[in-house]
Design an enzyme around this catalytic site. Structure first.
Site, short mmCIF file in Angstrom:
data_model
loop_
_atom_site.label_atom_id
_atom_site.label_comp_id
_atom_site.label_asym_id
_atom_site.label_seq_id
_atom_site.Cartn_x
_atom_site.Cartn_y
_atom_site.Cartn_z
N CYS A 119 -16.38 53.79 40.48
CA CYS A 119 -16.30 55.06 40.77
C CYS A 119 -16.18 56.99 40.62
O CYS A 119 -16.68 56.71 39.44
CB CYS A 119 -15.08 54.88 41.40
SG CYS A 119 -14.75 56.62 42.88
N ASP B 205 -14.95 59.15 40.38
CA ASP B 205 -13.29 59.16 40.24
C ASP B 205 -13.78 59.75 38.72
O ASP B 205 -13.88 59.13 37.66
CB ASP B 205 -12.60 58.88 40.79
CG ASP B 205 -11.79 58.92 40.75
OD1 ASP B 205 -10.61 59.51 38.94
OD2 ASP B 205 -10.32 59.06 41.64
N ARG C 257 -11.74 59.77 36.67
CA ARG C 257 -10.56 59.16 35.97
C ARG C 257 -11.30 57.71 35.54
O ARG C 257 -10.61 56.67 34.69
CB ARG C 257 -9.06 58.83 36.43
CG ARG C 257 -8.58 60.88 36.72
CD ARG C 257 -7.16 60.34 38.08
NE ARG C 257 -7.53 59.76 39.24
CZ ARG C 257 -6.80 60.10 40.48
NH1 ARG C 257 -5.56 59.81 40.36
NH2 ARG C 257 -8.02 59.83 41.53
N HIS D 90 -11.26 51.20 42.34
CA HIS D 90 -9.96 51.18 41.46
C HIS D 90 -8.76 51.68 42.66
O HIS D 90 -9.32 52.52 43.55
CB HIS D 90 -10.30 52.84 40.65
CG HIS D 90 -10.52 53.64 41.51
ND1 HIS D 90 -9.41 55.21 41.78
CD2 HIS D 90 -11.30 54.64 41.74
CE1 HIS D 90 -10.13 56.37 42.31
NE2 HIS D 90 -11.39 55.82 42.32
N CYS E 39 -8.39 54.71 45.40
CA CYS E 39 -9.09 55.26 45.47
C CYS E 39 -9.49 56.75 46.60
O CYS E 39 -9.11 56.34 48.01
CB CYS E 39 -10.89 54.58 45.56
SG CYS E 39 -12.58 55.31 45.83
CO CO Z 1 -12.64 56.29 44.15
#
Ligand code: CO
Length: 222
Positions: A42, A44, A46, A98, A101
C-alpha cells in the site's frame, strides 16, 4: 529550517553516514541492483517496505499503490512485475496489505470519494464476493481487517494469473508468490499462509478463494 530544506539536509547526512561506513556502498549499488524479491504494498506512509523487512537500498524491488491492488489493465504494476521477473529474475513476489487500510475503509463506507472510487471498486468486488463471511462479523473494525486480508488473497490470485507469472512458471523460473499483512499497531508482519510456487498451487488457491473453503487468515497462524 523549512520543511523541504530539512529533507535535503537529512539526505546529505544519510549519504555521509553510509559512505563513512562503506565508501564503496553507492558506487557498487550504482553499477547494479540485485533484489531477490518484489514487494507490492500500500502507498500508506506507514508501510515502508525496506524499513519493515530491514533491507538496504538495492535489496528489494517495490511497487506501491492505494490498497496494494494488482489490476490486470494497470500497465504500471504489470511493467514492474515484468521487469522484476525478466530482468532482475526475482524469486519472490510479496503482496503485503495492512490492517486499518484507508483504501479498504473507503471502499466499505458507502460514500463518494471521487475518481478513486473506480480504483476502490476492485475491493468492493472482493467484499461482494465474500459478503456472507463479512456480514457474519459483527465488529466493524474486525470486519474491515478481515477484508484487508481477503484483499491480499485476491491480489495474490491476480498476480498469479498474470501472463507474466504464468509464463515465468512455464519456463521453469523459480518463483513463489506470498500473501502477508502488516499490523500498524505493533509493526509486525503476519504471514497469511499463502505461498504459491506453480500452477498446481494456483489451482488449489483459486478454488479456496472462489468457493471460500479455506480462510487464509493471519489469525489462523497466530
Ligand atoms: Co492502505
Amino acid at each position: 529550517m523549512k520543511y523541504i530544506d530539512q529533507l535535503l539536509e537529512n539526505n546529505r547526512r544519510w549519504s555521509e553516514q553510509i559512505r563513512s561506513q562503506d565508501p564503496n556502498f553507492f558506487p557498487d549499488l550504482a553499477s547494479q541492483q540485485s533484489p531477490r524479491s518484489l514487494w507490492i504494498g500500500c502507498a500508506d506512509s506507514r508501510v515502508s517496505a525496506n524499513t519493515i523487512v530491514g533491507l538496504a537500498p538495492g535489496e528489494i524491488f517495490v511497487h506501491r499503490n492505494v490498497a496494494n491492488l494488482v489490476v490486470h489493465t494497470d500497465m504500471n504494476c504489470l511493467s514492474v512485475i515484468q521487469f522484476a521477473l525478466e530482468v532482475l529474475k526475482i524469486e519472490h513476489i510479496i503482496v503485503c496489505g495492512h490492517y486499518g487500510c484507508g483504501g479498504v475503509i473507503a471502499a466499505l463506507d458507502g460514500r463518494r470519494h471521487g475518481l478513486i472510487d473506480n480504483w476502490l471498486r476492485n475491493i468492493q468486488d472482493t467484499a461482494n464476493h465474500c459478503r456472507e463471511e463479512l456480514d457474519a462479523i459483527a465488529d466493524k473494525t474486525a470486519r474491515i481487517d478481515r477484508l484487508c486480508e481477503l484483499n491480499v488473497s485476491r491480489q495474490v490470485l491476480n498476480v498469479c494469473e498474470t501472463t507474466l507469472v504464468l509464463d515465468a512458471w512455464n519456463r521453469g523460473q523459480n518463483l513463489t508468490i506470498h500473501g502477508w499483512i502488516y499490523g500498524l499497531k505493533d509493526g509486525l508482519v503476519r504471514d497469511q499462509n499463502i505461498s504459491i510456487s506453480g500452477e498446481e498451487g494456483l489451482e488449489q488457491f483459486r478454488a479456496d478463494f472462489i468457493f471460500n473453503t479455506k480462510r487464509h487468515s493471519a489469525a489462523d497462524s497466530a
